[in-house]
Scaffold this motif. Structure first.
Motif, PDB file in Angstrom:
ATOM      1  N   ASN A 190       0.795  -1.171  -0.030  1.00 24.09           N
ATOM      2  CA  ASN A 190       0.047   0.347   0.114  1.00 24.09           C
ATOM      3  C   ASN A 190       1.055   1.094   0.301  1.00 24.09           C
ATOM      4  O   ASN A 190       1.950   1.260   0.835  1.00 24.09           O
ATOM      5  CB  ASN A 190      -0.850  -0.025   1.563  1.00 24.09           C
ATOM      6  N   GLY A 217      -3.241   4.758   0.892  1.00 21.68           N
ATOM      7  CA  GLY A 217      -3.876   3.679   0.014  1.00 21.68           C
ATOM      8  C   GLY A 217      -4.564   3.948  -1.162  1.00 21.68           C
ATOM      9  O   GLY A 217      -5.658   3.442  -1.193  1.00 21.68           O
ATOM     10  N   ARG A 266      -2.505   0.334  -4.733  1.00 17.85           N
ATOM     11  CA  ARG A 266      -1.862  -0.984  -4.095  1.00 17.85           C
ATOM     12  C   ARG A 266      -0.935  -1.600  -5.399  1.00 17.85           C
ATOM     13  O   ARG A 266      -1.322  -1.723  -6.882  1.00 17.85           O
ATOM     14  CB  ARG A 266      -3.398  -1.226  -3.309  1.00 17.85           C
TER      15      ARG A 266
END
Length: 130
Positions: free
Chosen positions: A72, A76, A79
């Motif tokens: 990650n 976030g 990914r």
């Protein structure tokens, strides 16, 4: 009278050609959703990274890709997934787009220099729903 006949002929020909043009345009639009890159393929999913990440994991598992590792990045919004399918190294990267949606990139490398772009395109299509 001659002008009306020519006009009717042109209109009739246009009506016969129109369905073919519409079908060709629709096919081009569908194919335009996934693009080949130098090492794989990319496309855009309409959902955010979290939803696409769940689907990406499911697709990779269903494809028999093993040893999946996840990274990650950027809080976030990015990914990366890496795994193996037999002797093929598979890489999937998800990136949030500014305007919404998620950019999905995939590559599949066989050996040291051979890229399986068809398989990468298949993965992107399944992950993006394209």
């Amino acid at each position: 009278m001659k002008g009306n006949t020519i006009l009717k002929l042109v209109l009739a020909l246009a009506l016969f050609a129109l369905p073919g043009c519409i079908a060709a345009a629709a096919g081009a639009g569908a194919a335009a959703g996934i693009h080949l890159t130098s090492q794989g393929a990319e496309g855009v999913a309409s959902e955010g990274v979290a939803a696409v990440a769940t689907r990406a994991r499911s697709v990779m598992a269903a494809e028999g890709i093993t040893g999946i590792t996840v990274e990650n990045e950027e809080s976030g919004t990015e990914r990366e997934y890496r795994g193996m399918k037999g002797e093929m190294e598979v890489h999937v990267k998800l990136e949030a787009r500014d305007g919404g949606g998620t950019l999905v990139r995939a590559s599949a490398r066989e050996g040291t220099v051979e890229w399986n772009k068809d398989y990468a395109r298949t993965l992107v299509a399944r992950i993006t729903g394209g």
